[in-house]
Design an enzyme around this catalytic site. Structure first.
Site, PDB file in Angstrom:
ATOM      1  N   ASP A 284       0.802  -1.230   0.000  1.00  0.00           N
ATOM      2  CA  ASP A 284       0.000   0.000   0.000  1.00  0.00           C
ATOM      3  C   ASP A 284       0.835   1.280   0.000  1.00  0.00           C
ATOM      4  O   ASP A 284       0.338   2.345  -0.323  1.00  0.00           O
ATOM      5  CB  ASP A 284      -0.941   0.024   1.223  1.00  0.00           C
ATOM      6  CG  ASP A 284      -0.211  -0.171   2.544  1.00  0.00           C
ATOM      7  OD1 ASP A 284       1.019  -0.330   2.532  1.00  0.00           O
ATOM      8  OD2 ASP A 284      -0.884  -0.172   3.595  1.00  0.00           O
ATOM      9  N   HIS A 285       2.119   1.191   0.335  1.00  0.00           N
ATOM     10  CA  HIS A 285       2.932   2.406   0.449  1.00  0.00           C
ATOM     11  C   HIS A 285       3.650   2.754  -0.859  1.00  0.00           C
ATOM     12  O   HIS A 285       3.530   3.852  -1.373  1.00  0.00           O
ATOM     13  CB  HIS A 285       3.992   2.230   1.544  1.00  0.00           C
ATOM     14  CG  HIS A 285       3.474   2.386   2.939  1.00  0.00           C
ATOM     15  ND1 HIS A 285       2.540   1.554   3.487  1.00  0.00           N
ATOM     16  CD2 HIS A 285       3.773   3.289   3.911  1.00  0.00           C
ATOM     17  CE1 HIS A 285       2.281   1.947   4.734  1.00  0.00           C
ATOM     18  NE2 HIS A 285       3.013   2.993   5.011  1.00  0.00           N
TER      19      HIS A 285
ATOM     20  N   SER B  31       6.798   7.159  12.754  1.00  0.00           N
ATOM     21  CA  SER B  31       6.795   5.882  12.036  1.00  0.00           C
ATOM     22  C   SER B  31       7.588   4.791  12.753  1.00  0.00           C
ATOM     23  O   SER B  31       8.512   5.059  13.510  1.00  0.00           O
ATOM     24  CB  SER B  31       7.418   6.125  10.662  1.00  0.00           C
ATOM     25  OG  SER B  31       8.106   4.990  10.205  1.00  0.00           O
TER      26      SER B  31
ATOM     27  N   ASP C  82       3.886  -1.221  11.388  1.00  0.00           N
ATOM     28  CA  ASP C  82       3.486   0.129  11.016  1.00  0.00           C
ATOM     29  C   ASP C  82       2.890   0.783  12.262  1.00  0.00           C
ATOM     30  O   ASP C  82       2.123   0.145  12.996  1.00  0.00           O
ATOM     31  CB  ASP C  82       2.439   0.090   9.893  1.00  0.00           C
ATOM     32  CG  ASP C  82       2.210   1.474   9.327  1.00  0.00           C
ATOM     33  OD1 ASP C  82       2.771   1.773   8.253  1.00  0.00           O
ATOM     34  OD2 ASP C  82       1.488   2.269   9.959  1.00  0.00           O
TER      35      ASP C  82
ATOM     36  N   ARG D 100       9.489   2.738  11.163  1.00  0.00           N
ATOM     37  CA  ARG D 100      10.506   2.262  10.214  1.00  0.00           C
ATOM     38  C   ARG D 100      11.838   1.925  10.897  1.00  0.00           C
ATOM     39  O   ARG D 100      12.466   2.759  11.548  1.00  0.00           O
ATOM     40  CB  ARG D 100      10.696   3.282   9.079  1.00  0.00           C
ATOM     41  CG  ARG D 100      11.179   4.634   9.500  1.00  0.00           C
ATOM     42  CD  ARG D 100      11.042   5.661   8.373  1.00  0.00           C
ATOM     43  NE  ARG D 100       9.633   5.995   8.143  1.00  0.00           N
ATOM     44  CZ  ARG D 100       9.196   7.163   7.681  1.00  0.00           C
ATOM     45  NH1 ARG D 100      10.037   8.110   7.367  1.00  0.00           N
ATOM     46  NH2 ARG D 100       7.916   7.389   7.499  1.00  0.00           N
TER      47      ARG D 100
ATOM     48  N   ARG E 100      -0.466  12.892   9.964  1.00  0.00           N
ATOM     49  CA  ARG E 100       0.866  13.463  10.221  1.00  0.00           C
ATOM     50  C   ARG E 100       1.123  14.643   9.292  1.00  0.00           C
ATOM     51  O   ARG E 100       0.822  14.567   8.104  1.00  0.00           O
ATOM     52  CB  ARG E 100       1.963  12.411   9.991  1.00  0.00           C
ATOM     53  CG  ARG E 100       1.952  11.370  11.072  1.00  0.00           C
ATOM     54  CD  ARG E 100       3.106  10.395  10.999  1.00  0.00           C
ATOM     55  NE  ARG E 100       3.032   9.551  12.179  1.00  0.00           N
ATOM     56  CZ  ARG E 100       3.364   8.271  12.227  1.00  0.00           C
ATOM     57  NH1 ARG E 100       3.818   7.667  11.147  1.00  0.00           N
ATOM     58  NH2 ARG E 100       3.251   7.593  13.339  1.00  0.00           N
TER      59      ARG E 100
HETATM   60  C1  MIC Z   1       4.061   6.423   8.211  1.00  0.00           C
HETATM   61  O1  MIC Z   1       2.878   6.762   8.276  1.00  0.00           O
HETATM   62  O2  MIC Z   1       4.999   7.161   8.568  1.00  0.00           O
HETATM   63  C2  MIC Z   1       4.399   5.049   7.669  1.00  0.00           C
HETATM   64  C3  MIC Z   1       5.051   5.258   6.365  1.00  0.00           C
HETATM   65  O3  MIC Z   1       3.218   4.318   7.470  1.00  0.00           O
HETATM   66  C4  MIC Z   1       5.296   4.343   8.672  1.00  0.00           C
HETATM   67  C5  MIC Z   1       5.863   3.074   8.194  1.00  0.00           C
HETATM   68  C6  MIC Z   1       7.024   3.244   7.274  1.00  0.00           C
HETATM   69  O4  MIC Z   1       7.871   4.111   7.503  1.00  0.00           O
HETATM   70  O5  MIC Z   1       7.091   2.493   6.317  1.00  0.00           O
HETATM   71  C7  MIC Z   1       4.650   4.082  10.044  1.00  0.00           C
HETATM   72  O6  MIC Z   1       3.736   4.776  10.412  1.00  0.00           O
HETATM   73  O7  MIC Z   1       5.108   3.214  10.783  1.00  0.00           O
HETATM   74 FE1  SF4 Z   2      -0.056   4.843   5.074  1.00  0.00          FE
HETATM   75 FE2  SF4 Z   2       1.280   5.562   7.267  1.00  0.00          FE
HETATM   76 FE3  SF4 Z   2      -0.184   7.331   5.919  1.00  0.00          FE
HETATM   77 FE4  SF4 Z   2      -1.388   5.428   7.257  1.00  0.00          FE
HETATM   78  S1  SF4 Z   2      -0.138   7.066   8.104  1.00  0.00           S
HETATM   79  S2  SF4 Z   2      -1.882   6.091   5.191  1.00  0.00           S
HETATM   80  S3  SF4 Z   2      -0.002   3.710   6.983  1.00  0.00           S
HETATM   81  S4  SF4 Z   2       1.653   6.301   5.190  1.00  0.00           S
END
Ligand code: MIC
Ligand code: SF4
Length: 660
Positions: free
Chosen positions: A73-74, A543, A128, A545, A389
């Site tokens: 999905d990313h 995140s 995530d 990550r 975010r």
């Molecule tokens: C995000 O919203 O920052 C992400 C991208 O979903 C991350 C995961 C990632 O960095 O791949 C998260 O929320 O953990």
């Molecule tokens: Fe995707 Fe992270 Fe954004 Fe949710 S917050 S939509 S998991 S990138």
């Protein structure tokens, strides 16, 4: 008698402060390590390739959780071979080890998991940070680093410090035009982005029944922005109706706490009837003000979507508001349905046509603009989003201004071209929910019966993990960077259209560590052959990550000294063998400068004894004390140079807790 959280934890407790729980109920001492059994696991592609590479390294024939789903999905832009290579790897590795594979286009992991897999009373661990979305359906759903998820998929428990349990009593009823988003924005206003660290928020009280499951999930989803371990709602008649709509009512169980004040470490009360439309200003989700205070600010972009607000309820609300009207000429208005199910439903009932006719740009069901994959705003553009975010630069434009709010406010802004309180729009939209949906899981591929014969496909974008070295007893290194409070993993290891496709290639992605904060960081780290990072409070929030630990490690970072760490990032540092230290006297933070040379010694015995480590600032000629606050289990993996090294030893499965 206890809270719902404690009930679920007790039902899944595998270890409590190093002991196997006996017949007598264990004391769930706050701040002490516990381990729980994980029923379900989810991965997403941006962290999932690492997770599955780590899973492969464990030599376990198949996933052991009741359910494991690998979502894509990313990373969906597919501007070259990298993203599709990752997708192929993830599809084949899921089939090989017995996980479901949710194809690109099927939707955002959290939205799809809520619809198709959530089960009240069960535990879910996801790679995530927004995994708590399923807390809206009564699950104890926790976000973690990929390695912790890999271990859970292998049947190992999840270790974490028992959080405080904060009861959030909801009373009253949301007024017209206020939304569930305003509940969580109110929480962020009151508590800030560090207010939830070491806490679980358990919602209860008479107003719970006024909120649908997707609304509850908007609240639990964005609990991640409080820094919380997770957030949870009870499972009740509303949960039953939601599961019935999904033809999964057989999974319903009623779950709730006993709702005595004494069951909680603290109580917060929110009177929903007092909530007005709210908005988080740039550049932090806790910069919350009433929408009316920002009235008249010109808006250039509006986007509805993300795992926070892209449900059927959200899109129908927006479509109903927009029906028969047109998007303001100066606004680019994009809509990102959270899942194929939502997308198909609004297509079939005509709401999609209303959105298209109003002037919406419809994007495929994915994270998309939320993680900077397209739709970057113009220079200094003002973007109003239903997301979670708004850290500076995350949208892809460093000098843009991103505001977070409810879908209702987004729709109002799209129509007027300026920040608008939706109460000015007049009649509130009424949404009809279907009793049952036509379910189509054709984009969720179950694992085949003959898993063993599946060949794992590894394109050139999939690079092996770098080697990790055991912890040294002493080193003298320079402070490569000093950053302030609330630094996010987006600052440490940015995402976006250019960098996200490198997630399966650590040498390549490490070239971008701290790139938006200090473009010279990587060159400096290379020249000095590694060093130390100094951070403030809540370092590594956001995140999950792992790349925010692995890529600095690759550049030679040996220790991170902060006032306080965010939960998932600290776990990731430990998992990959970077020494996490905290200042005992926070004022010592003020004295250090970038470029100072620090001498750190006596590390091994201090780590083993969970003790104090003296650090000498060689440049400035003084000493200060830091604490390496780790459990015995953490200490072992730190000394080995991370969990993977530890598990390479003969005691492999024992170290992971697998098979216990
Ligand atoms: C995000 O919203 O920052 C992400 C991208 O979903 C991350 C995961 C990632 O960095 O791949 C998260 O929320 O953990
Ligand atoms: Fe995707 Fe992270 Fe954004 Fe949710 S917050 S939509 S998991 S990138």
């Amino acid at each position: 008698m206890s809270s719902l959280t404690e009930k679920i934890i007790r039902a899944h407790l595998v270890e409590c402060q190093g002991q196997t729980p006996s017949a007598t109920p264990a004391e769930l001492t706050r701040g002490k390590e516990i381990a729980i059994k994980i029923d379900q696991a989810l991965t997403q592609d941006a962290t999932g390739t690492m997770t599955f590479l780590e899973f492969e390294a464990m030599d376990i024939p198949a996933v052991k959780t009741d359910v494991a789903v690998s979502y894509v999905d990313h990373n969906m832009l597919q501007t070259d071979f990298r993203n599709p290579d990752d997708h192929l790897y993830l599809q084949s590795v899921a089939a090989r080890f017995g996980a479901y594979y949710s194809k690109p286009g099927n939707g955002i992991c959290h939205q799809v998991h809520l619809e198709r897999f959530s089960a009240p009373g069960k535990t879910l661990l996801g790679g995530d940070s927004h995994t708590p979305t399923c807390g809206g359906a009564g699950m104890l759903a926790i976000g973690a680093g990929g390695l912790d998820v890999a271990i859970a998929m292998g049947g190992g428990p999840f270790y974490f410090e028992m959080p405080k349990i904060i009861g959030v009593r909801l009373v009253g009823k949301l007024p017209e035009w206020s939304a569930a988003k305003d509940v969580i924005l109110e929480m962020l206003k009151r508590l800030t982005v560090k207010g939830g660290v070491g806490k679980i928020f358990e919602y209860f009280g008479p107003a719970v029944k006024t909120l649908s499951v997707p609304e509850r999930s908007t609240i639990t989803n964005m609990g991640a922005e409080l820094g919380a371990t997770t957030s949870i709602f009870p499972s009740d008649e509303t949960t039953y109706q939601y599961l019935k709509m999904q033809s999964r009512e057989h999974l319903w169980v009623e779950t709730h706490g006993d709702e005595r004040d004494s069951d909680y470490d603290e109580i917060i009360e929110i009177d929903l009837s007092k909530l007005e439309p709210l908005m988080a200003k740039p550049h932090s989700p806790d910069m919350v003000v009433p929408v009316k205070e920002l009235k008249g600010t010109k808006v250039s972009q509006v986007i509805i979507g993300s795992c926070t607000n892209s449900s059927f309820r959200d899109l129908m609300t927006v479509a109903t508001i927009m029906k028969g009207k047109k998007v303001h000429p100066n606004v680019s208005f994009a809509v990102v349905p959270g899942s194929k199910q939502v997308y198909e439903q609004i297509a079939r009932n005509g709401a999609l046509a209303d959105l298209i006719s109003a002037g919406a740009r419809i994007l495929e069901s994915a994270c998309g603009p939320c993680i900077g994959m397209g739709q970057a705003p113009s220079s200094q553009g003002v973007s109003v989003r239903s997301f979670n975010r708004n850290f500076q630069g995350r949208c892809g434009t460093p000098d843009a201004f991103v505001y977070l709010t409810s879908p209702e406010v987004c729709a109002a802004c799209a129509l007027t071209g300026e920040i608008t309180d939706p109460r000015e729009l007049g009649q509130v939209p009424k949404i009809e929910w279907p009793e049952r949906l036509a379910i189509d899981d054709s984009m969720i591929i179950p694992p085949p019966a003959d898993k063993q014969s599946v060949e794992i496909i590894r394109g050139p974008n999939i690079k092996p993990l770098p080697e990790m070295k055991p912890l040294e007893n002493a080193f003298t290194k320079e402070v490569l960077i000093k950053v302030g409070d609330n630094v996010t993993t987006d600052h440490i290891m940015p995402a976006g259209a250019k960098i996200l496709p490198l997630r399966s290639n650590i040498p390549a992605i490490s070239e971008f560590v701290f790139s938006a904060v200090d473009p010279k960081f990587v060159a400096r780290a290379k020249e000095k052959q590694g060093g130390i990072i100094v951070g403030g409070d809540n370092y590594g929030q956001g995140s999950s990550r792992e790349h925010a630990a692995i890529a600095p490690l690759y550049l030679g970072v040996k220790a991170v000294i902060t006032k306080k760490f965010a939960r998932i990032h600290k776990a990731n540092l430990l998992n990959f063998g970077i020494l996490p230290l905290t200042f005992i006297d926070p004022q010592d933070y003020d004295k250090i400068e970038q470029g100072d040379v620090l001498e750190i010694g006596g590390i091994i015995s201090a780590v083993n004894n969970g003790g104090v480590i003296q650090v000498k600032n060689v440049t400035k000629g003084y000493e200060f004390s830091t604490k390496c606050d780790v459990t015995k289990r953490n200490a072992e993996m730190l000394l080995a140079g991370g969990l993977i090294n530890l598990t390479k030893n003969a005691t492999k499965t024992v170290a992971m807790g697998i098979g216990q």
